[in-house]
Design a protein around this motif. Structure first.
Motif, PDB file in Angstrom:
ATOM      1  N   LEU A  24       0.813  -1.219   0.000  1.00 36.91           N
ATOM      2  CA  LEU A  24       0.000   0.000   0.000  1.00 36.91           C
ATOM      3  C   LEU A  24       0.847   1.270   0.000  1.00 36.91           C
ATOM      4  CD1 LEU A  24      -2.711   1.457   0.136  1.00 36.91           C
ATOM      5  CD2 LEU A  24      -2.703   1.117   2.616  1.00 36.91           C
ATOM      6  N   ASN A  25       1.868   1.332   0.829  1.00 41.48           N
ATOM      7  CA  ASN A  25       2.649   2.571   0.938  1.00 41.48           C
ATOM      8  C   ASN A  25       3.556   2.813  -0.263  1.00 41.48           C
ATOM      9  OD1 ASN A  25       1.507   3.321   3.334  1.00 41.48           O
ATOM     10  ND2 ASN A  25       3.112   2.423   4.605  1.00 41.48           N
ATOM     11  N   ARG A  26       3.635   1.853  -1.178  1.00 39.31           N
ATOM     12  CA  ARG A  26       4.376   2.072  -2.422  1.00 39.31           C
ATOM     13  C   ARG A  26       3.478   2.602  -3.536  1.00 39.31           C
ATOM     14  NH1 ARG A  26       6.922  -2.860  -0.780  1.00 39.31           N
ATOM     15  NH2 ARG A  26       5.911  -4.125  -2.373  1.00 39.31           N
TER      16      ARG A  26
ATOM     17  N   PRO B 187       0.929   5.564  -5.075  1.00 35.99           N
ATOM     18  CA  PRO B 187       0.876   7.023  -4.958  1.00 35.99           C
ATOM     19  C   PRO B 187      -0.191   7.496  -3.987  1.00 35.99           C
ATOM     20  CG  PRO B 187       1.006   6.341  -7.261  1.00 35.99           C
ATOM     21  CD  PRO B 187       0.741   5.111  -6.467  1.00 35.99           C
ATOM     22  N   GLY B 188       0.173   8.447  -3.150  1.00 37.02           N
ATOM     23  CA  GLY B 188      -0.767   8.994  -2.177  1.00 37.02           C
ATOM     24  C   GLY B 188      -1.520  10.179  -2.735  1.00 37.02           C
ATOM     25  N   ASP B 189      -2.229   9.957  -3.825  1.00 36.95           N
ATOM     26  CA  ASP B 189      -2.927  11.052  -4.503  1.00 36.95           C
ATOM     27  C   ASP B 189      -4.408  11.122  -4.150  1.00 36.95           C
ATOM     28  OD1 ASP B 189      -3.882   8.822  -5.767  1.00 36.95           O
ATOM     29  OD2 ASP B 189      -2.956   9.249  -7.711  1.00 36.95           O
ATOM     30  N   GLY B 190      -4.840  10.212  -3.260  1.00 40.46           N
ATOM     31  CA  GLY B 190      -6.240  10.206  -2.871  1.00 40.46           C
ATOM     32  C   GLY B 190      -7.138   9.372  -3.750  1.00 40.46           C
ATOM     33  N   TYR B 191      -6.586   8.802  -4.816  1.00 34.58           N
ATOM     34  CA  TYR B 191      -7.403   8.007  -5.722  1.00 34.58           C
ATOM     35  C   TYR B 191      -7.189   6.511  -5.560  1.00 34.58           C
ATOM     36  CZ  TYR B 191      -8.953  12.318  -7.713  1.00 34.58           C
ATOM     37  OH  TYR B 191      -9.530  13.558  -7.853  1.00 34.58           O
ATOM     38  N   THR B 192      -6.423   6.126  -4.551  1.00 31.60           N
ATOM     39  CA  THR B 192      -6.259   4.724  -4.206  1.00 31.60           C
ATOM     40  C   THR B 192      -6.625   4.548  -2.745  1.00 31.60           C
ATOM     41  OG1 THR B 192      -4.495   4.316  -5.821  1.00 31.60           O
ATOM     42  CG2 THR B 192      -4.631   2.816  -3.953  1.00 31.60           C
ATOM     43  N   VAL B 193      -7.676   3.778  -2.498  1.00 32.34           N
ATOM     44  CA  VAL B 193      -8.045   3.400  -1.137  1.00 32.34           C
ATOM     45  C   VAL B 193      -8.078   1.876  -1.086  1.00 32.34           C
ATOM     46  CG1 VAL B 193      -9.378   5.499  -0.750  1.00 32.34           C
ATOM     47  CG2 VAL B 193     -10.547   3.442  -1.569  1.00 32.34           C
ATOM     48  N   MET B 194      -7.814   1.337   0.081  1.00 30.07           N
ATOM     49  CA  MET B 194      -7.713  -0.115   0.213  1.00 30.07           C
ATOM     50  C   MET B 194      -8.496  -0.581   1.438  1.00 30.07           C
ATOM     51  SD  MET B 194      -4.242  -2.453   0.582  1.00 30.07           S
ATOM     52  CE  MET B 194      -3.687  -2.099  -1.097  1.00 30.07           C
ATOM     53  N   GLY B 195      -9.220  -1.665   1.270  1.00 33.69           N
ATOM     54  CA  GLY B 195      -9.904  -2.263   2.395  1.00 33.69           C
ATOM     55  C   GLY B 195      -8.902  -2.718   3.442  1.00 33.69           C
ATOM     56  N   ILE B 196      -9.278  -2.589   4.702  1.00 29.87           N
ATOM     57  CA  ILE B 196      -8.377  -2.955   5.793  1.00 29.87           C
ATOM     58  C   ILE B 196      -9.193  -3.646   6.881  1.00 29.87           C
ATOM     59  CG2 ILE B 196      -8.609  -0.728   6.984  1.00 29.87           C
ATOM     60  CD1 ILE B 196      -5.535  -0.949   7.507  1.00 29.87           C
TER      61      ILE B 196
ATOM     62  N   ASP C 222       2.581   0.864  10.158  1.00 28.75           N
ATOM     63  CA  ASP C 222       2.902   1.335   8.812  1.00 28.75           C
ATOM     64  C   ASP C 222       1.644   1.747   8.055  1.00 28.75           C
ATOM     65  OD1 ASP C 222       5.575   0.726   9.230  1.00 28.75           O
ATOM     66  OD2 ASP C 222       5.461  -1.228   8.251  1.00 28.75           O
ATOM     67  N   LEU C 223       0.523   1.198   8.455  1.00 29.60           N
ATOM     68  CA  LEU C 223      -0.722   1.399   7.726  1.00 29.60           C
ATOM     69  C   LEU C 223      -1.454   2.650   8.196  1.00 29.60           C
ATOM     70  CD1 LEU C 223      -1.905  -2.322   7.744  1.00 29.60           C
ATOM     71  CD2 LEU C 223      -0.720  -1.106   5.904  1.00 29.60           C
ATOM     72  N   THR C 224      -2.213   3.254   7.282  1.00 32.07           N
ATOM     73  CA  THR C 224      -2.928   4.500   7.590  1.00 32.07           C
ATOM     74  C   THR C 224      -4.423   4.323   7.340  1.00 32.07           C
ATOM     75  OG1 THR C 224      -0.959   5.726   6.863  1.00 32.07           O
ATOM     76  CG2 THR C 224      -2.993   6.989   7.165  1.00 32.07           C
ATOM     77  N   PRO C 225      -5.121   3.693   8.277  1.00 29.97           N
ATOM     78  CA  PRO C 225      -6.575   3.611   8.135  1.00 29.97           C
ATOM     79  C   PRO C 225      -7.206   4.980   8.364  1.00 29.97           C
ATOM     80  CG  PRO C 225      -5.901   2.706  10.250  1.00 29.97           C
ATOM     81  CD  PRO C 225      -4.640   3.033   9.502  1.00 29.97           C
TER      82      PRO C 225
ATOM     83  N   VAL D  81      -5.288   4.403   3.276  1.00 28.57           N
ATOM     84  CA  VAL D  81      -4.666   5.083   2.131  1.00 28.57           C
ATOM     85  C   VAL D  81      -3.154   4.997   2.283  1.00 28.57           C
ATOM     86  CG1 VAL D  81      -6.609   6.664   1.807  1.00 28.57           C
ATOM     87  CG2 VAL D  81      -4.708   7.325   3.304  1.00 28.57           C
ATOM     88  N   PRO D  82      -2.403   5.217   1.213  1.00 23.91           N
ATOM     89  CA  PRO D  82      -0.945   5.275   1.346  1.00 23.91           C
ATOM     90  C   PRO D  82      -0.526   6.346   2.345  1.00 23.91           C
ATOM     91  CG  PRO D  82      -1.570   5.108  -0.964  1.00 23.91           C
ATOM     92  CD  PRO D  82      -2.834   5.340  -0.197  1.00 23.91           C
TER      93      PRO D  82
END
Length: 326
Positions: free
Chosen positions: A86-88, A90-99, A119-122, A258-259
């Motif tokens: 996830l942290n690799r 881009p942190g542009d706001g257009y990638t979100v991931m279920g956690i 490391d994760l940013t829920p 998010v990243p």
């Protein structure tokens, strides 16, 4: 219990494709965000509770955010394959991931999975699915007390199927043993579906699964108790463990991350979007009708929430046989 038939259009996408889509996203002001479709990555295969909840969110996404969400899958290693990458992205706001919790707390305690919990940013935990005990509809165990009485007289003979080792189902079984003064046997399966199939096939005495499974199997199964604070609208006839004198409340918490490089204002904006979806009456009704419990834990409350969950699950790790390295 009701039977719900869900039809999905499944799309599997590789990590490389996700990166490619994300890299094409340009920076923009918070005021204009979001201005194009968002990539919503599910770190599991299609068809499980994470996917079903995401599909319900997707139905309300464009109404709330003004843009659609595109659901994609990156399954593997119980979610770790995606979370470790996830942290690799881009942190542009257009990638979100279920956690998911307890996955993202217990996995790093167990072994090197490519990420640490911190490391994760829920940014939002929107719901949880309570643990529940299932038996066959014609089982000799008509109540939870029936099952517990049998377990006391027959140590280790009550076998529970569940969705994997070190899962919420596994934790619930360990806690039940402790709280009820019994010894049962937990048999991990590769996901909720196989675990329920084991109950249906009489391969185990009972199943410790998620309450949402009750929506899919009609009269084939009987739910004995639910690990929720109060009875669920979907199953008003099923008592909680607490009602039956056992202080067992818990399940799998699900949300989005998010990243880490995502700007703070965008993190908050993503949280706000999912928070608004959680309060959308249409979405809320669908979730509750299928055994999900809305939580809506927002970004500003995240540190407190994660700290409490880490304390809770680290304490139970030893009972699960996890030798912590932290």
């Amino acid at each position: 219990m009701r039977t719900n038939n869900f039809k999905y259009v499944f799309a599997t996408i590789s990590a490389a494709a996700i990166f490619s889509v994300s890299l094409n996203s340009s920076a923009e002001s918070v005021e204009n965000y979001p201005s194009k479709p968002m990539n919503y990555i599910i770190p599991f295969s299609a068809g499980g509770e994470s996917d079903l909840a995401a599909r319900f969110q997707q139905a309300s996404f464009e109404k709330v955010a003004g843009v659609p969400a595109i659901i994609q899958y990156m399954a593997g290693a119980g979610g770790a394959a995606a979370w470790s990458q996830l942290n690799r992205m881009p942190g542009d706001g257009y990638t979100v991931m279920g956690i998911n919790i307890p996955h993202t707390i217990l996995q790093p305690l167990q072994k090197d999975v490519g990420y640490q919990t911190d490391d994760l940013t829920p940014v939002n935990y929107d719901h949880y699915t309570p643990d529940a005990i299932f038996v066959l509809a014609d089982s000799q165990f008509e109540t939870l007390n029936d099952l517990i009485d049998y377990a006391k007289k027959n140590p280790a003979m009550v076998t529970f199927s569940g969705s994997g080792s070190y899962s919420s189902n596994n934790i619930a079984q360990v806690r039940l043993d402790e709280l009820a003064g019994v010894t049962t046997t937990y048999i991990p399966y590769n996901g909720t579906g196989p675990a329920i199939t084991a109950v249906l096939g009489n391969q185990v005495v009972a199943g410790f699964n998620y309450a949402s499974s009750g929506s899919n199997y009609g009269d084939k199964l009987r739910m004995l108790a639910i690990a929720a604070e109060e009875r669920l609208p979907a199953y008003p006839e099923v008592p909680t463990f607490r009602e039956l004198g056992i202080e067992l409340v818990g399940g799998a918490y699900r949300g989005v991350a998010v990243p880490s490089s995502t700007p703070e204002k965008i993190k908050q904006k993503v949280s706000d979007i999912f928070s608004e979806i959680s309060t959308d009456p249409e979405h809320k009704n669908k979730m509750e009708a299928n055994g999900f419990v809305i939580t809506n834990i927002t970004y500003d409350k995240m540190d407190e929430f994660i700290t409490a969950r880490k304390k809770e699950y680290t304490a139970v790790a030893e009972k699960l046989g996890i030798v912590t390295q932290q």
